[in-house]
Design an enzyme around this catalytic site. Structure first.
Site, short mmCIF file in Angstrom:
data_model
loop_
_atom_site.label_atom_id
_atom_site.label_comp_id
_atom_site.label_asym_id
_atom_site.label_seq_id
_atom_site.Cartn_x
_atom_site.Cartn_y
_atom_site.Cartn_z
N LYS A 44 8.65 10.00 -4.26
CA LYS A 44 8.31 8.63 -3.87
C LYS A 44 9.52 7.96 -3.20
O LYS A 44 10.65 8.43 -3.29
CB LYS A 44 7.90 7.80 -5.10
CG LYS A 44 6.59 8.24 -5.74
CD LYS A 44 5.40 7.92 -4.87
CE LYS A 44 4.09 8.28 -5.56
NZ LYS A 44 3.91 9.73 -5.67
N SER A 91 0.10 11.06 -1.24
CA SER A 91 0.58 9.69 -1.37
C SER A 91 1.71 9.35 -0.41
O SER A 91 2.08 8.19 -0.28
CB SER A 91 1.05 9.43 -2.81
OG SER A 91 2.27 10.08 -3.07
#
EC number: 3.4.21.88
Length: 232
Positions: free
Chosen positions: A190, A152
């Site tokens: 993230k 991701s």
């Protein structure tokens, strides 16, 4: 044998590095090849890397090195691809086991298991190992390493299997890449965005959605300060 798109991308990267000393961004590569999404660029780069035409280097997001060109293109190249200065965005890495004298300038950092760059997995584990890093990468504060699991964060230059170097902290600025603990049980890597009274955990891959939480559900465990990639 390369496909037409693979060949076009390889030459585009090579020419851009020759002209500017800087690898093109994913947006620039997508536009040059008229691709619909950045994930298409990622697939082409992965294919070129697997075939030995390029490699991705550690520490910087835009860090590509062209190792060779197809014979048809290389025949017209004068001079050959430079092996010296690769530009300001590229840091050459040598992550082989250091010689004894080289270890004088390294620091052993604890490895705390795996971190998800994708769907969150279980919270950070206890120390599993220790590994050496250059001392100037960890000046001040407490640091630890985590192995990345998932894709991701690929557009931030963080790949599945990389080791990320994290400085332990409990807060971060918006835009920082952080280790976030969700509901005290899920850890994920993230980009942090503060939006009003909410906290957004943003992926660097269009195939993953941004996740938004109230602040009391997210605890910052550390901030990304470095990355190590080993080539086998």
């Amino acid at each position: 044998m390369l496909t037409r798109k693979q060949n076009e991308l390889l030459l585009f990267i090579h020419n851009r590095i020759k002209e500017t000393g800087v690898s093109p961004s994913f947006d620039e590569m997508k536009g040059a090849l008229q691709l619909a999404s950045k994930s298409g660029v990622h697939r082409l780069i992965t294919a070129l890397e697997e075939r030995g035409f390029i490699r991705r280097l550690a520490h910087r997001a835009r860090a590509l090195e062209v190792l060779k060109l197809p014979e048809s293109a290389a025949a017209h190249e004068t001079p050959a691809i430079p092996k010296g200065d690769l530009g300001a965005n590229v840091v050459r890495g040598n992550f082989a086991k250091p010689e004894p004298d080289a270890r004088e300038n390294t620091v052993d950092i604890p490895m705390l298991g795996r971190i998800a760059a994708g769907v969150p997995i279980s919270a950070i584990q206890h120390e599993t190992d220790r590994f050496p890093v250059p001392a100037d990468m960890v000046m001040g504060g407490e640091h630890f390493g985590l192995e990345v699991k998932g894709d991701s964060m690929i557009e931030a230059g963080i790949m599945d299997g990389d080791t990320v170097l994290i400085r332990r902290c409990q807060s971060a600025e918006t835009g920082d890449i952080v280790v976030a603990l969700i509901d005290d049980e899920e850890a994920t890597l993230k980009r942090l965005r503060k939006k009003g009274g909410s906290v957004a955990l943003e992926a660097a891959n269009p195939e993953y959605e941004t996740r938004i939480f109230p602040p009391d559900r997210v605890k910052v465990q550390g901030r990304l300060v470095g990355l190590i990639r080993r080539y086998h």
